[in-house]
Write a protein that holds these residues in place. Sequence first.
Motif, PDB file in Angstrom:
ATOM      1  N   PRO A 286       9.889 -10.323  -7.977  1.00 40.01           N
ATOM      2  CA  PRO A 286      10.926  -9.927  -8.933  1.00 40.01           C
ATOM      3  C   PRO A 286      12.203  -9.401  -8.259  1.00 40.01           C
ATOM      4  O   PRO A 286      13.284  -9.487  -8.827  1.00 40.01           O
ATOM      5  N   SER A 287      12.073  -8.889  -7.021  1.00 40.55           N
ATOM      6  CA  SER A 287      13.256  -8.368  -6.328  1.00 40.55           C
ATOM      7  C   SER A 287      14.014  -9.457  -5.567  1.00 40.55           C
ATOM      8  O   SER A 287      15.152  -9.250  -5.155  1.00 40.55           O
ATOM      9  N   ASP A 288      13.388 -10.612  -5.368  1.00 41.55           N
ATOM     10  CA  ASP A 288      14.026 -11.740  -4.678  1.00 41.55           C
ATOM     11  C   ASP A 288      13.353 -13.012  -5.167  1.00 41.55           C
ATOM     12  O   ASP A 288      12.313 -13.410  -4.660  1.00 41.55           O
ATOM     13  N   ARG A 289      13.933 -13.645  -6.157  1.00 38.69           N
ATOM     14  CA  ARG A 289      13.324 -14.800  -6.819  1.00 38.69           C
ATOM     15  C   ARG A 289      13.054 -15.966  -5.865  1.00 38.69           C
ATOM     16  O   ARG A 289      12.317 -16.877  -6.200  1.00 38.69           O
ATOM     17  N   ARG A 290      13.644 -15.951  -4.669  1.00 36.04           N
ATOM     18  CA  ARG A 290      13.392 -17.028  -3.700  1.00 36.04           C
ATOM     19  C   ARG A 290      12.044 -16.856  -3.006  1.00 36.04           C
ATOM     20  O   ARG A 290      11.479 -17.802  -2.488  1.00 36.04           O
ATOM     21  N   ALA A 291      11.543 -15.623  -2.979  1.00 33.21           N
ATOM     22  CA  ALA A 291      10.306 -15.315  -2.243  1.00 33.21           C
ATOM     23  C   ALA A 291       9.087 -15.401  -3.157  1.00 33.21           C
ATOM     24  O   ALA A 291       9.157 -15.086  -4.339  1.00 33.21           O
ATOM     25  N   ARG A 292       7.969 -15.838  -2.548  1.00 34.70           N
ATOM     26  CA  ARG A 292       6.698 -15.898  -3.267  1.00 34.70           C
ATOM     27  C   ARG A 292       5.816 -14.735  -2.854  1.00 34.70           C
ATOM     28  O   ARG A 292       5.778 -14.352  -1.689  1.00 34.70           O
ATOM     29  N   ILE A 293       5.099 -14.220  -3.815  1.00 35.83           N
ATOM     30  CA  ILE A 293       4.079 -13.204  -3.551  1.00 35.83           C
ATOM     31  C   ILE A 293       2.726 -13.851  -3.830  1.00 35.83           C
ATOM     32  O   ILE A 293       2.537 -14.496  -4.863  1.00 35.83           O
ATOM     33  N   LEU A 294       1.810 -13.708  -2.883  1.00 36.84           N
ATOM     34  CA  LEU A 294       0.447 -14.208  -3.061  1.00 36.84           C
ATOM     35  C   LEU A 294      -0.455 -13.031  -3.376  1.00 36.84           C
ATOM     36  O   LEU A 294      -0.350 -11.969  -2.765  1.00 36.84           O
ATOM     37  N   ARG A 295      -1.344 -13.229  -4.325  1.00 37.42           N
ATOM     38  CA  ARG A 295      -2.323 -12.197  -4.646  1.00 37.42           C
ATOM     39  C   ARG A 295      -3.612 -12.870  -5.091  1.00 37.42           C
ATOM     40  O   ARG A 295      -3.601 -13.957  -5.668  1.00 37.42           O
ATOM     41  N   PRO A 296      -4.731 -12.209  -4.781  1.00 36.41           N
ATOM     42  CA  PRO A 296      -6.014 -12.782  -5.196  1.00 36.41           C
ATOM     43  C   PRO A 296      -6.190 -12.691  -6.711  1.00 36.41           C
ATOM     44  O   PRO A 296      -5.765 -11.716  -7.331  1.00 36.41           O
ATOM     45  N   THR A 297      -6.789 -13.702  -7.264  1.00 30.53           N
ATOM     46  CA  THR A 297      -7.148 -13.677  -8.682  1.00 30.53           C
ATOM     47  C   THR A 297      -8.435 -12.865  -8.826  1.00 30.53           C
ATOM     48  O   THR A 297      -9.046 -12.470  -7.823  1.00 30.53           O
ATOM     49  N   ALA A 298      -8.851 -12.641 -10.050  1.00 30.85           N
ATOM     50  CA  ALA A 298     -10.139 -11.960 -10.273  1.00 30.85           C
ATOM     51  C   ALA A 298     -11.256 -12.757  -9.598  1.00 30.85           C
ATOM     52  O   ALA A 298     -12.162 -12.193  -8.977  1.00 30.85           O
ATOM     53  N   ARG A 299     -11.175 -14.079  -9.693  1.00 30.47           N
ATOM     54  CA  ARG A 299     -12.160 -14.953  -9.039  1.00 30.47           C
ATOM     55  C   ARG A 299     -12.094 -14.783  -7.516  1.00 30.47           C
ATOM     56  O   ARG A 299     -13.121 -14.744  -6.843  1.00 30.47           O
ATOM     57  N   GLY A 300     -10.890 -14.662  -6.972  1.00 28.44           N
ATOM     58  CA  GLY A 300     -10.715 -14.459  -5.536  1.00 28.44           C
ATOM     59  C   GLY A 300     -11.267 -13.122  -5.077  1.00 28.44           C
ATOM     60  O   GLY A 300     -11.894 -13.021  -4.021  1.00 28.44           O
ATOM     61  N   ARG A 301     -11.047 -12.082  -5.882  1.00 28.98           N
ATOM     62  CA  ARG A 301     -11.593 -10.757  -5.532  1.00 28.98           C
ATOM     63  C   ARG A 301     -13.111 -10.786  -5.573  1.00 28.98           C
ATOM     64  O   ARG A 301     -13.781 -10.166  -4.742  1.00 28.98           O
ATOM     65  N   ARG A 302     -13.678 -11.534  -6.511  1.00 27.51           N
ATOM     66  CA  ARG A 302     -15.148 -11.672  -6.575  1.00 27.51           C
ATOM     67  C   ARG A 302     -15.663 -12.431  -5.351  1.00 27.51           C
ATOM     68  O   ARG A 302     -16.711 -12.085  -4.786  1.00 27.51           O
ATOM     69  N   ALA A 303     -14.922 -13.453  -4.935  1.00 30.81           N
ATOM     70  CA  ALA A 303     -15.313 -14.211  -3.740  1.00 30.81           C
ATOM     71  C   ALA A 303     -15.320 -13.309  -2.513  1.00 30.81           C
ATOM     72  O   ALA A 303     -16.226 -13.391  -1.676  1.00 30.81           O
ATOM     73  N   VAL A 304     -14.337 -12.422  -2.401  1.00 31.60           N
ATOM     74  CA  VAL A 304     -14.282 -11.486  -1.277  1.00 31.60           C
ATOM     75  C   VAL A 304     -15.496 -10.555  -1.325  1.00 31.60           C
ATOM     76  O   VAL A 304     -16.179 -10.359  -0.313  1.00 31.60           O
ATOM     77  N   ALA A 305     -15.778  -9.995  -2.483  1.00 36.64           N
ATOM     78  CA  ALA A 305     -16.915  -9.073  -2.608  1.00 36.64           C
ATOM     79  C   ALA A 305     -18.225  -9.779  -2.257  1.00 36.64           C
ATOM     80  O   ALA A 305     -19.049  -9.238  -1.499  1.00 36.64           O
ATOM     81  N   ASP A 306     -18.421 -10.984  -2.781  1.00 37.85           N
ATOM     82  CA  ASP A 306     -19.646 -11.732  -2.487  1.00 37.85           C
ATOM     83  C   ASP A 306     -19.734 -12.090  -1.003  1.00 37.85           C
ATOM     84  O   ASP A 306     -20.795 -11.987  -0.383  1.00 37.85           O
TER      85      ASP A 306
END
Length: 150
Positions: free
Chosen positions: A92-112
């Motif tokens: 939101p502070s720089d529309r040219r940049a992408r932010i990556l974040r884990p989804t709920a499924r991704g967080r579950r994959a990390v925990a598992d």
Amino acid sequence: MTSVKDDLPDHALALLGYVMDGMRREVLEQTSLIAGPAHGLRSSHIRLLSLTPVDGMRVTDLAERVGMTKQALGEFATGLEGLGLLESVRDPSDRRARILRPTARGRRAVADSEAVIREVESRWRDRVGHQRWDALRQTLSDAAEPDVSS
């Protein structure tokens, strides 16, 4: 005839590589047996997901954190997005940049995955002895700290 185990190089890089390869194989075998989002993930997937903060991180910063180029990370992340494990949003502070974040499924994959890694590590600890394994982990942790004396 020389066996696979004969004549192993005695430098740390090779020895660490053999250990990493063995642990990766065991983790992959175990993740291929579980149901859910961690099924069959490679250690590189698990590492990237576990190093991605829940609230996200810019691609450039995450690439530096994991030791990849921005372009390589972008391609890798696209694959994880396709699996529903990561999502990409505009900063939101720089529309040219992408932010990556884990989804709920991704967080579950990390925990598992982390549960599988703990199991594998426990087996290795039993194999080499608790005291020696704990010393190895401490040594690796110390060695992984950045050298601030330079």
